[in-house]
Design a protein around this motif. Structure first.
Motif, mmCIF file in Angstrom:
data_model
loop_
_atom_site.group_PDB
_atom_site.id
_atom_site.type_symbol
_atom_site.label_atom_id
_atom_site.label_comp_id
_atom_site.label_asym_id
_atom_site.label_seq_id
_atom_site.Cartn_x
_atom_site.Cartn_y
_atom_site.Cartn_z
ATOM 1 N N THR A 45 0.822 -1.206 0.000
ATOM 2 C CA THR A 45 0.000 0.000 0.000
ATOM 3 C C THR A 45 0.858 1.257 0.000
ATOM 4 O OG1 THR A 45 -0.091 0.154 2.413
ATOM 5 C CG2 THR A 45 -1.765 -1.213 1.332
ATOM 6 N N GLY A 46 2.151 1.096 0.284
ATOM 7 C CA GLY A 46 3.014 2.261 0.377
ATOM 8 C C GLY A 46 2.796 3.067 1.638
ATOM 9 N N ARG A 47 2.025 2.520 2.591
ATOM 10 C CA ARG A 47 1.716 3.231 3.823
ATOM 11 C C ARG A 47 2.521 2.675 4.995
ATOM 12 N NH1 ARG A 47 -2.928 6.495 3.761
ATOM 13 N NH2 ARG A 47 -3.281 7.139 1.607
ATOM 14 N N ASN A 48 2.563 3.448 6.046
ATOM 15 C CA ASN A 48 3.292 3.107 7.260
ATOM 16 C C ASN A 48 2.308 2.524 8.265
ATOM 17 O OD1 ASN A 48 4.714 3.125 9.658
ATOM 18 N ND2 ASN A 48 5.640 5.131 9.317
ATOM 19 N N PHE A 49 2.317 1.199 8.429
ATOM 20 C CA PHE A 49 1.379 0.539 9.330
ATOM 21 C C PHE A 49 2.020 0.353 10.700
ATOM 22 C CE2 PHE A 49 -0.419 -0.605 5.260
ATOM 23 C CZ PHE A 49 -1.768 -0.442 5.495
ATOM 24 N N THR A 50 1.398 0.928 11.697
ATOM 25 C CA THR A 50 1.954 0.893 13.055
ATOM 26 C C THR A 50 0.931 0.411 14.071
ATOM 27 O OG1 THR A 50 1.354 3.217 13.388
ATOM 28 C CG2 THR A 50 3.557 2.767 12.534
ATOM 29 N N THR A 51 -0.074 -0.312 13.648
ATOM 30 C CA THR A 51 -1.139 -0.736 14.553
ATOM 31 C C THR A 51 -1.341 -2.243 14.504
ATOM 32 O OG1 THR A 51 -2.948 -0.591 12.941
ATOM 33 C CG2 THR A 51 -2.328 1.439 14.082
ATOM 34 N N ALA A 52 -1.972 -2.745 15.554
ATOM 35 C CA ALA A 52 -2.391 -4.137 15.587
ATOM 36 C C ALA A 52 -3.631 -4.307 14.716
ATOM 37 C CB ALA A 52 -2.695 -4.563 17.016
ATOM 38 N N PRO A 53 -3.684 -5.345 13.880
ATOM 39 C CA PRO A 53 -4.902 -5.564 13.098
ATOM 40 C C PRO A 53 -6.067 -5.976 13.993
ATOM 41 C CG PRO A 53 -3.017 -6.793 12.202
ATOM 42 C CD PRO A 53 -2.621 -6.309 13.563
ATOM 43 N N ALA A 54 -7.257 -5.509 13.648
ATOM 44 C CA ALA A 54 -8.493 -6.049 14.210
ATOM 45 C C ALA A 54 -9.100 -6.952 13.141
ATOM 46 C CB ALA A 54 -9.461 -4.931 14.582
ATOM 47 N N PHE B 244 -10.410 4.306 4.242
ATOM 48 C CA PHE B 244 -10.981 5.547 4.755
ATOM 49 C C PHE B 244 -9.839 6.485 5.105
ATOM 50 C CE2 PHE B 244 -11.992 8.144 8.504
ATOM 51 C CZ PHE B 244 -13.041 8.900 8.001
ATOM 52 N N ASP B 245 -9.813 7.660 4.489
ATOM 53 C CA ASP B 245 -8.773 8.645 4.752
ATOM 54 C C ASP B 245 -9.189 9.516 5.933
ATOM 55 O OD1 ASP B 245 -7.081 7.819 2.689
ATOM 56 O OD2 ASP B 245 -8.224 8.954 1.212
ATOM 57 N N ALA B 246 -8.363 9.492 6.987
ATOM 58 C CA ALA B 246 -8.718 10.155 8.235
ATOM 59 C C ALA B 246 -8.294 11.615 8.286
ATOM 60 C CB ALA B 246 -8.089 9.412 9.405
ATOM 61 N N GLU B 247 -7.562 12.081 7.267
ATOM 62 C CA GLU B 247 -7.061 13.457 7.259
ATOM 63 C C GLU B 247 -6.311 13.744 8.551
ATOM 64 O OE1 GLU B 247 -10.278 16.095 6.435
ATOM 65 O OE2 GLU B 247 -10.692 15.232 4.458
ATOM 66 N N ALA B 248 -5.415 12.833 8.892
ATOM 67 C CA ALA B 248 -4.641 12.924 10.121
ATOM 68 C C ALA B 248 -3.238 12.401 9.856
ATOM 69 C CB ALA B 248 -5.305 12.110 11.233
ATOM 70 N N GLY B 249 -2.376 12.587 10.831
ATOM 71 C CA GLY B 249 -1.016 12.091 10.693
ATOM 72 C C GLY B 249 -0.872 10.647 11.105
ATOM 73 N N ARG B 250 -1.794 10.187 11.962
ATOM 74 C CA ARG B 250 -1.670 8.829 12.492
ATOM 75 C C ARG B 250 -3.034 8.323 12.928
ATOM 76 N NH1 ARG B 250 2.601 6.888 17.176
ATOM 77 N NH2 ARG B 250 1.487 5.029 17.894
ATOM 78 N N VAL B 251 -3.329 7.063 12.593
ATOM 79 C CA VAL B 251 -4.533 6.380 13.060
ATOM 80 C C VAL B 251 -4.101 5.259 13.986
ATOM 81 C CG1 VAL B 251 -6.473 4.913 12.408
ATOM 82 C CG2 VAL B 251 -5.951 6.942 11.064
ATOM 83 N N GLU B 252 -4.738 5.180 15.142
ATOM 84 C CA GLU B 252 -4.376 4.167 16.125
ATOM 85 C C GLU B 252 -5.093 2.843 15.855
ATOM 86 O OE1 GLU B 252 -2.018 4.246 18.312
ATOM 87 O OE2 GLU B 252 -1.470 6.292 17.771
ATOM 88 N N ASP B 253 -4.811 1.866 16.738
ATOM 89 C CA ASP B 253 -5.337 0.507 16.570
ATOM 90 C C ASP B 253 -6.863 0.515 16.502
ATOM 91 O OD1 ASP B 253 -2.648 -1.028 17.438
ATOM 92 O OD2 ASP B 253 -3.035 0.633 18.818
ATOM 93 N N PRO B 254 -7.452 -0.094 15.473
ATOM 94 C CA PRO B 254 -8.916 -0.121 15.370
ATOM 95 C C PRO B 254 -9.530 -1.207 16.243
ATOM 96 C CG PRO B 254 -7.931 -1.195 13.472
ATOM 97 C CD PRO B 254 -6.791 -0.686 14.313
ATOM 98 N N ALA B 255 -10.833 -1.099 16.449
ATOM 99 C CA ALA B 255 -11.622 -2.125 17.142
ATOM 100 C C ALA B 255 -12.937 -2.280 16.392
ATOM 101 C CB ALA B 255 -11.874 -1.735 18.597
ATOM 102 N N VAL B 256 -13.569 -3.443 16.555
ATOM 103 C CA VAL B 256 -14.819 -3.755 15.858
ATOM 104 C C VAL B 256 -15.918 -3.983 16.883
ATOM 105 C CG1 VAL B 256 -15.971 -5.302 14.234
ATOM 106 C CG2 VAL B 256 -13.522 -4.808 13.969
ATOM 107 N N GLY B 257 -17.038 -3.278 16.742
ATOM 108 C CA GLY B 257 -18.146 -3.377 17.670
ATOM 109 C C GLY B 257 -19.031 -4.582 17.422
ATOM 110 N N PRO B 258 -20.010 -4.830 18.309
ATOM 111 C CA PRO B 258 -20.905 -5.987 18.170
ATOM 112 C C PRO B 258 -21.689 -5.996 16.858
ATOM 113 C CG PRO B 258 -21.087 -5.044 20.371
ATOM 114 C CD PRO B 258 -20.269 -4.083 19.562
ATOM 115 N N ASP B 259 -21.984 -4.807 16.302
ATOM 116 C CA ASP B 259 -22.727 -4.751 15.046
ATOM 117 C C ASP B 259 -21.809 -4.673 13.834
ATOM 118 O OD1 ASP B 259 -21.725 -2.215 15.350
ATOM 119 O OD2 ASP B 259 -23.623 -1.176 15.055
ATOM 120 N N GLY B 260 -20.506 -4.840 14.025
ATOM 121 C CA GLY B 260 -19.552 -4.802 12.930
ATOM 122 C C GLY B 260 -18.941 -3.447 12.671
#
Length: 577
Positions: free
Chosen positions: A377-386, A423-439
Motif C-alpha cells: 500500500t506504500g503506507r506506514n502501518f503501526t497498529t495491531a490488526p483487528a 478511509f482517509d482520516a485526514e490525520a497524521g496517524r490512526v491508532e489501533d482499530p476495534a470492531v463493535g458488536p454490530d460490525g
C-alpha cells in the motif's frame, strides 16, 4: 387457425386460472362481489390471475396480470401488495411488472385488491424464481467448542443437484457437503465469528444462510485487545470486584510501554522495548520463567497461538516465533523494507498478520514464517490488526514520511490481502482499530477524532471530537456497544454507538494514552500519564479507585482469576487484585 405460440399462451392462461387463489366471502365486502336484492352479484369479480415470464431468474422480471370486471359496469381500480424484498414500478394497474430479489432464489405471494369505488375483492398468486433454497442451517455445538458439525437442509426449485460451500470467518471450504465437521485447532484469539453456508446449482445460482457465534480464546488475554475484534473485554467471569491492591510487581529495569499477554499455561509475557527483552513470568508470584533478547527493541504486544507459540516484532523489521517452554526462537521473518509494526494478529487458520513501516501488510505461515501474501500500500502501518467476524482485516496507518498521504483505515481481504476499502482520516496517524458488536469499525487519530466506519464500504457513520490527540489508545467496546476511548485532553469518554454522543467523561490529571480494559462487571480500567491506573464505574464514569505508580501508566490486561496486569514507565509490571 391458432399458431403454436397462441396455443401455448392459451394453455399457460388456463393453467394459471387453475392455480388461481382467490379468497371469497358472501357479504357487503365479499371478495367475489356481494349478492344484490334480486340475487344478482354486485361488486368487482376477479376471473383470473396469471404470471408471464415465470419461472424467472433471481433479479429478473415477470408480469402479473389480473382479469376482473364489474357486473354493474363500473370502472375498476387496482392496488397491488408487493412482497418484501421484491420491487415493482407500478402498483395501480391491472398489469404488475415485478422484479425479483437479485441475490438469491425467492418464493413470494403477490396480492391484488380490486375496487369499484364502493366494494372490493382480493386475489393472490405465488411467484417463484429459479435456484436453490436453504430450509435450515444448523451449527452444533454453539458456541463453537472443539469439533463442530455444520448441517444444511436445502432443495433446488429446478430439481438440479446442489453443492455446499462454507465460509468460516474468511476461511473457505469448497464442495464440503453436509454435514461438515470442523475443528478450529489453530485459533489463539477468541471473539465473534461469522459462519456462512452457500448452496449452488449447476447454473451458478446460489442461496446463503449465515449466523454469528463466539469462540473461546486459548487464554484470557492472548493478544492486543483481548480478542479478534480488539474490544478490550475480558472473557473471564472472575474479572470483577477488583480493589486495586498490589499482589506483586516485577522490575524489568526499564519502561514497560506495551501491554502484556497471557499464554494458555498461565504464563505472562511482558515486553520491555528499552532493554530489548521479552519476559515470561509466573502469574502466581511474578518470578521470571525465562527471557528472550532479540538484540533490538521489542515494539509490540505479543500474540499467542493455540499451541502456545508466541509471536512478537522487533525494530529493524523482524517477526519472531518463540517456543513457550523456554523462549527459544523457532523462526524469524525479516520484512523487506524498514521495520515491522507492533502487535501481530492471528487469524482463524493460524495465519500471522503484521504490518510494516513505509510498505504494506504481510501474511505469514505459522509453521515456518514463510510469506503467504503481501499487499503493498506504500503506507506506514503501526497498529495491531483487528479481525472482523467475517475475517476481514482492519488496520490503521501513519502519514507517509514524504508527507504526501494522510493516515487511513484499511479493510483487507484475509485470503490475499486485496484492499476492500480505505478511509482517509485526514490525520497524521490512526491508532489501533476495534470492531463493535454490530460490525462497526472504530479508530482514533492523532487529530483527536474517533471515527465510526461502516464495515461494508468504510463510509463514515459518525465522528466524535476530543480536545487532544488519541495516541496509544485503541477504543474498547463493551458488549452493549458502548465505546470507551482515552485522549490527550486528560479525559476518558463513554460514547453511544448509535450516534457517537457522549454518555459521560472522566477527567484524569494528565493525558490518557492507554487502551481501556473492561471487566466482567463492566468496570473500565485505564492508565494515565499522571502515573495512575483508574477503575471507572460504567454507569457514570465516576472513579471507583486508583493505583499510583512511579511514572506513566499504559494499557492494562485482565487474567483468568481477575488479576489485573499493567506496566509503567517506572520500569515495573504490576499485578493488582
Amino acid at each position: 387457425m391458432w399458431t403454436g405460440r397462441q396455443y401455448l399462451y392459451i394453455l399457460l392462461l388456463l393453467a394459471a386460472y387453475a392455480l388461481l387463489g382467490c379468497d371469497g366471502d358472501d357479504g357487503e365486502d365479499g371478495q367475489q362481489g356481494a349478492d344484490g336484492s334480486d340475487g344478482a352479484t354486485t361488486g368487482p369479480v376477479i376471473t383470473g390471475l396469471s404470471t408471464l415470464g415465470a419461472p424467472l431468474m433471481p433479479g429478473g422480471q415477470a408480469q402479473v396480470l389480473v382479469s376482473a370486471h364489474s357486473p354493474e359496469g363500473k370502472s375498476l381500480s387496482y392496488e397491488w401488495q408487493i412482497p418484501e424484498g421484491w420491487e415493482a414500478g407500478n402498483t395501480d394497474d391491472d398489469v404488475l411488472v415485478l422484479s425479483a430479489p437479485d441475490d438469491k432464489a425467492a418464493r413470494a405471494t403477490v396480492r391484488v385488491d380490486v375496487s369499484d369505488g364502493e366494494q372490493s375483492t382480493s386475489g393472490s398468486t405465488e411467484v417463484v424464481t429459479r435456484g436453490p433454497v436453504i430450509e435450515s442451517f444448523d451449527v452444533s455445538p454453539l458456541p463453537v467448542d472443539g469439533e463442530t458439525s455444520f448441517t444444511v437442509e436445502a432443495f433446488n426449485q429446478d430439481g438440479m443437484a446442489l453443492t455446499t460451500h462454507y465460509d468460516l470467518a474468511g476461511i473457505r471450504f469448497d464442495d464440503a457437503g453436509s454435514p461438515f465437521k470442523w475443528e478450529p485447532s489453530a485459533i489463539g484469539q477468541g471473539g465473534r465469528l461469522r459462519l456462512e453456508a452457500t448452496v449452488e446449482d449447476s447454473n451458478g445460482l446460489i442461496a446463503r444462510s449465515a449466523m454469528e457465534t463466539t469462540i473461546e480464546a486459548v487464554s484470557p488475554w492472548p493478544g492486543f485487545g483481548a480478542d479478534l475484534q480488539n474490544t478490550g473485554v475480558s472473557p473471564s467471569p472472575d474479572s470483577r470486584d477488583l480493589k486495586g491492591e498490589e499482589k506483586w510487581s516485577f522490575d524489568t529495569g526499564d519502561a514497560v510501554a506495551e501491554a502484556p499477554t497471557l499464554g494458555p499455561d498461565g504464563s505472562l509475557y511482558v515486553p520491555d522495548d528499552r532493554d530489548e527483552t521479552l519476559y515470561a513470568l509466573d502469574t502466581d508470584d511474578g518470578t521470571k520463567l525465562w527471557s528472550f533478547e532479540p538484540g533490538r527493541e521489542i515494539n509490540s504486544t505479543p500474540a499467542v497461538a493455540a499451541d502456545g507459540t508466541i509471536y512478537i516484532t522487533s525494530r529493524g523489521g523482524y517477526v519472531h516465533a518463540l517456543d513457550p517452554e523456554d523462549g527459544s526462537e523457532l523462526w524469524s521473518f525479516e520484512v523487506e523494507v524498514s521495520a515491522a509494526s507492533p502487535s501481530p494478529a492471528i487469524g482463524l487458520d493460524g495465519t500471522v498478520y503484521v504490518g510494516s513501516r513505509e510498505q504494506g501488510v504481510y501474511a505469514l505461515d505459522p509453521e515456518d514464517g514463510n510469506k503467504r501474501w503481501f499487499t503493498d500500500t506504500g503506507r506506514n502501518f503501526t497498529t495491531a490488526p483487528a479481525i472482523g467476524p467475517d475475517g476481514m482485516l482492519y488496520m490503521g496507518s501513519r502519514r507517509s514520511q514524504a508527507g504526501v498521504d494522510d493516515a487511513s483505515v484499511y479493510a483487507l481481504d484475509p485470503e490475499d490481502g486485496r484492499q476492500e476499502w480505505r478511509f482517509d482520516a485526514e490525520a497524521g496517524r490512526v491508532e489501533d482499530p476495534a470492531v463493535g458488536p454490530d460490525g462497526t469499525v472504530y479508530a482514533g487519530s492523532d487529530e483527536g477524532h474517533l471515527f465510526a466506519l461502516d464495515p461494508e464500504d468504510g463510509s463514515k457513520q459518525w465522528i466524535f471530537e476530543t480536545g487532544g490527540s488519541i495516541l496509544a489508545s485503541s477504543p474498547a467496546v463493551a458488549p452493549d456497544g458502548t465505546v470507551y476511548i482515552g485522549s490527550g485532553d486528560e479525559h476518558v469518554y463513554a460514547l453511544d454507538p448509535e450516534d457517537g454522543s457522549k454518555q459521560w467523561s472522566f477527567e484524569a490529571e494528565d493525558s490518557v494514552y492507554s487502551s481501556p480494559a473492561i471487566g466482567a462487571d463492566g468496570v473500565i480500567y485505564v492508565g494515565s500519564v499522571d502515573h495512575r491506573l483508574y477503575a471507572l464505574d460504567p454507569e457514570d464514569g465516576s472513579k471507583l479507585w486508583s493505583f499510583e505508580t512511579g511514572d506513566w501508566v499504559f494499557s492494562p490486561v485482565l487474567g483468568a482469576d481477575g488479576t489485573l496486569y499493567v506496566g509503567s514507565f517506572d520500569g515495573k509490571l504490576y499485578a493488582l487484585e
